[in-house]
Every structure is written in C-alpha cells, then in structure tokens.
Design an enzyme around this catalytic site. Structure first.
Site, PDB file in Angstrom:
ATOM      1  N   LYS A  18     116.380  95.923  17.639  1.00 39.96           N
ATOM      2  CA  LYS A  18     117.621  96.653  17.366  1.00 39.96           C
ATOM      3  C   LYS A  18     117.673  97.207  15.943  1.00 39.96           C
ATOM      4  CE  LYS A  18     120.231  94.631  21.101  1.00 39.96           C
ATOM      5  NZ  LYS A  18     119.382  93.551  21.655  1.00 39.96           N
TER       6      LYS A  18
HETATM    7  C1  LIG Z   1     119.149  93.454  22.961  1.00 40.11           C
HETATM    8  C2  LIG Z   1     117.911  92.777  23.345  1.00 40.11           C
HETATM    9  C3  LIG Z   1     117.307  93.003  24.591  1.00 40.11           C
HETATM   10  C4  LIG Z   1     117.947  93.880  25.644  1.00 40.11           C
HETATM   11  O1  LIG Z   1     117.997  95.231  25.253  1.00 40.11           O
HETATM   12  P1  LIG Z   1     118.950  96.259  26.047  1.00 40.11           P
HETATM   13  O2  LIG Z   1     118.899  97.510  25.275  1.00 40.11           O
HETATM   14  O3  LIG Z   1     120.314  95.625  26.044  1.00 40.11           O
HETATM   15  O4  LIG Z   1     118.404  96.378  27.415  1.00 40.11           O
HETATM   16  C5  LIG Z   1     116.091  92.394  24.849  1.00 40.11           C
HETATM   17  N1  LIG Z   1     115.501  91.580  23.941  1.00 40.11           N
HETATM   18  C6  LIG Z   1     116.053  91.323  22.746  1.00 40.11           C
HETATM   19  C7  LIG Z   1     115.351  90.419  21.810  1.00 40.11           C
HETATM   20  C8  LIG Z   1     117.272  91.929  22.394  1.00 40.11           C
HETATM   21  O5  LIG Z   1     117.807  91.673  21.198  1.00 40.11           O
END
Ligand SMILES: *Cc1c(COP(=O)(O)O)cnc(C)c1O
Length: 453
Positions: free
Chosen positions: A110
């Site tokens: 993210k």
């Molecule tokens: C947010 C997250 C996901 C899921 O991502 P999406 O965009 O919500 O599908 C998977 N793995 C980790 C480590 C995350 O932080």
C-alpha cells in the site's frame, strides 16, 4: 482526461478533482472515461527506472497537473523505498517470480499508492490553499501506509478507523506511534466492514464533505489504483517476451483494489494473460469467480487480516465493465446487493480471472512449503497465492507484505521469526489512539471537535 462515476449520476471531473474527492458524489467510483493505448510505448518504456515509468504513465491521466510538480511528487514518493528497483522481481523457480512490493516505509504494497497520494494532496493544498480532511477505514495496512504518507503534511488532518483488537499489534503500533499532531487513529468496536460502512455513510453526507474538505484514502481513490497499475506494468515489461504471453499474475486479494489495478492495464492494450485472485477464508471473491454469485457472509478473522473483507469496494469498478459501461445496470446491481446482501449474475463470465482460497488451516503449511521448496519466506497474505499454484505455468506472485509484520504466524509454521529494524524502532514510542463509537454521528462529531482545536 476526464473521469466519470460508475453510477452515472455525477458530473465528470478532472484528475485532481477525482483525487481530492475520492468517492464520487453519487456514491460511485471514478474511472477514466477513455483509456490510452500503451502498446506503442512498450519498447521505449521497458528500460525506464520505476519512478520514470510511473511519471510517463501518470502524465497520461493527470492532464490537469503541472508536469514538473507531478514528476517531483513521484520522485519523492519512491525515494522512501529501501531498494533501488523499488519493486524487485525475484525468481524462485524457472517458472515463478515473486514481485516484492514490501520495500516501502510500512513494509506493505500500500506504500506504492499512499506515499504518492500524500505528495499529490500536498501539491494540491499548495495550489488551492484549501486544507483537506482525510477519512479512511483500515484492516491494518492501509491505515499504516496512509498515516506514513500523510504524517506531518501541512493542511491535512488524517482520521483512520480500524477494528479494535483485529489488526496485528505491529500494524497498530505503525498507526499509533507517530508522535504527530495531524493523525488520529480511531479504534472502533466492530469489523473492518463496519468501519468501511461508516466511512461510506459519512462520504454520502455531502454538506459535511464540503464543510471539512473530505477526501478518501481507501482504494476507492482512483489515484491509488493507477499508482498500483504501475508495478504490474513494470514487472510485465521485464518478463521474457515469449514467456509473458502465458504468465499469470497471482494476487492476494481483499478489497479487489490491487488486482483491479493490474486488470485495468488490459483496457490499455497491455495483453496480460490472466489474473488469479487469491483469497483467505473470507472468500466472497473466490465464490464469485467460482459460481457467479456475489454474496455476503460474516467476516471471519484470519491469519491474513488485511484480507478480512466481505464487501470488496473495487468490485464495482469491474462491474462497470462487466455491465458494458451501462451505469443504470451498475446502480441496479449495487442496489440489489445493498438490500439483499447478494446478487446472482446470469451467464457470469469474468474474462481474464481465476481464483483460489486458502483457509487458516492452510496458511501456516503453505508458508512452510514455500520455505522448504524454494527457500523463500512469504507473509501470510502472500502465502494464499501459493494455494493450488501449478508449477508448470509461468507466474508472477505479488508479495504484498514483509513477513516481519506478522510474526505470530511463524511460530505455527515453526520458522524462525523474521525481524525488521523499522518495526523494532516503534517499540520505544508511546502509542496514541482514540476510542469512538462506530456510528457516523460519533465519528463526525469527533472530527469536528479535532478540526476546531
Ligand atoms: C491490503 C492488503 C491486501 C489486499 O489488497 P486489496 O487491494 O484490498 O485487494 C493483501 N495483502 C496485504 C498485505 C494487504 O495489506
């Protein structure tokens, strides 16, 4: 470039407007009205550094931004990553490569979007003189990454709701140990879906939105999606041109944001073979791709908490294309889903996707297997991607978080607990969190009280 809402009842907006609004006023999600054709750029783009590629890509969408300001936002965003490649591709067999997306400041993918989004907000505030209030809900990693991207930024106050007791202790420290005055982590009773619902309701209150200059950092924000498209493109351009024709991207999925970001490239004539949606036991998306039925069930906390989601917001963006860009049909499905908690698609065809599901019983053994077979350590989210993965076919597996973020799972897998100096440094800082009711009124009054300070 113009951006339209998936629900068709909002005026089209420019890039900077779509970014500062997050959710469209009609409750829909923004998408580009048209898509650029990237196929003529593959040759010249394949040698670009990560930030250079990101700049070339964003220029096509952020047409109302000054290009030197945009370039500066992008360069600074990826300087905070700990490896030069930013998103390294690591081979683990002759067919499989891991795209490591955890080298940003909060050790999860993210950061790619939120380091950039923080800079885009800052540039916008400098230009318009209008301050922004950021509101988001998190299952752990978004909150940490949003806070890291926005901490100390002038003119921005950040309010992040998270389910108390349901994020990992380290994720909570990342949100609450910032020692900053513009960040408010709000611990609520309930689940991530409850938090997300409240955030959506507050966004639907247009006069409140206007009053406080509200913007969203959840993956409903289109800038996040576009920032994530870049690493798929970066990786795809680095694959062997023959092999890549049959290469699938395997994506640990919760809110459908990450995998949608990759799929969006297919609208720009990047011929990506397939996307595999990997869920944990909260498998609404796996069931959808398996049966054509999109139906809610209760969130069941798992070893991969950032995927403990039932209402996958970004699915609405795919729906828009499944409904052949007919916004009336999108509204109809979203309404039916909102009322009944389920929707059955007739003749469901999700072109370009497959799916798998890993339960909590399987995650520790998947971690051990990957460790024993390939000597590669995955975090519990990334572990889900290895469920039923066929070793004969080429795959790029997205590693969404650093293993050190989720130490408790390695005891179960009987592997030495990984560490990270970034996370250890948080242990000496005093956490600061706020308890509020999960209802929209409590959250609204908390925000107003803090903005008035
Ligand atoms: C947010 C997250 C996901 C899921 O991502 P999406 O965009 O919500 O599908 C998977 N793995 C980790 C480590 C995350 O932080």
């Amino acid at each position: 470039m113009e951006f339209i809402s998936t629900r068709g009842f909002s005026d089209s907006v420019s890039f900077t407007e779509a970014v500062s609004q997050g959710l469209a006023p009609d409750g829909g999600l923004y998408l580009p009205r048209e898509f650029p054709d990237l196929s003529g750029s593959f040759d010249s783009w394949k040698t670009l550094a990560y930030d250079e590629l990101c700049f070339e890509f964003f220029k096509l969408f952020a047409t109302d931004m000054d290009s030197s300001v945009l370039q500066d936002c992008i360069q600074r965003a990826y300087q905070n990553f700990s490896v030069d490649e930013v998103a390294p591709l690591v081979p683990i067999t002759d067919k499989w490569q891991v795209l490591e997306l955890f080298h940003g400041p909060t050790l999860a993918f993210k950061d790619f979007a939120l380091q950039l989004l923080g800079n885009l907000y800052e540039a916008q505030i400098a230009r318009t003189g209008k301050s922004l209030t950021i509101l988001g809900a998190t299952s752990g990693d978004t909150g940490a990454a949003a806070i890291s991207g926005l901490v100390g930024k002038k003119g921005v106050e950040v309010f992040i709701l998270y389910p108390d007791g349901k994020v990992s202790p380290l994720q909570e420290r990342q949100m609450t140990c910032t020692e900053s005055t513009n960040v408010y982590p709000l611990a609520i009773e309930g689940t991530f879906d409850d938090a997300q619902k409240t955030v959506k309701e507050i966004f639907a209150d247009l006069s409140f939105r206007e009053e406080v200059g509200l913007s969203a950092v959840n993956s409903i924000n289109l800038a996040r999606i576009l920032a994530q498209s870049v690493y798929y493109l970066y990786a795809w351009l680095r694959l062997d041109p023959v092999l890549r024709q049959t290469t699938s991207f395997i994506v640990p999925t919760g809110n459908f944001g990450n995998v949608f970001a990759g799929w969006l490239l297919t609208k720009m004539n990047v011929p990506i073979h397939e996307f595999r949606v990997a869920t944990n036991q909260n498998d609404v998306l796996h069931r959808l791709f398996d049966t054509g039925e999109y139906s809610l069930s209760k969130v069941c906390p798992s070893l991969a908490p950032s995927m403990d989601i039932q209402v996958a917001s970004n699915f609405e963006r795919l729906l828009y294309f499944m409904m052949e860009q007919d916004t009336a049909k999108v509204r109809e499905v979203m309404n039916a889903f909102g009322h009944q908690g389920r929707y059955s698609f007739k003749d469901f065809t999700a072109g370009g996707f497959s799916s798998c599901r890993a339960s909590d019983d399987e995650i520790p053994s998947l971690i051990s297997q990957v460790w024993e077979n390939y000597h590669y350590l995955v975090d519990p989210h990334t572990a889900c991607a290895f469920k039923d993965l066929d070793p004969r076919f080429p795959s790029v597996i997205l590693a969404t978080a650093h293993p050190a973020k989720f130490p408790s799972v390695y005891e179960k897998a009987k592997i030495e607990i990984p560490t990270s100096s970034i996370l250890e440094s948080l242990l000496s800082i005093k956490p600061n969190k706020y308890k509020v009711g999960v209802d929209p009124d409590s959250v609204r009054s908390f925000i107003l009280q803090k903005l008035a300070k």
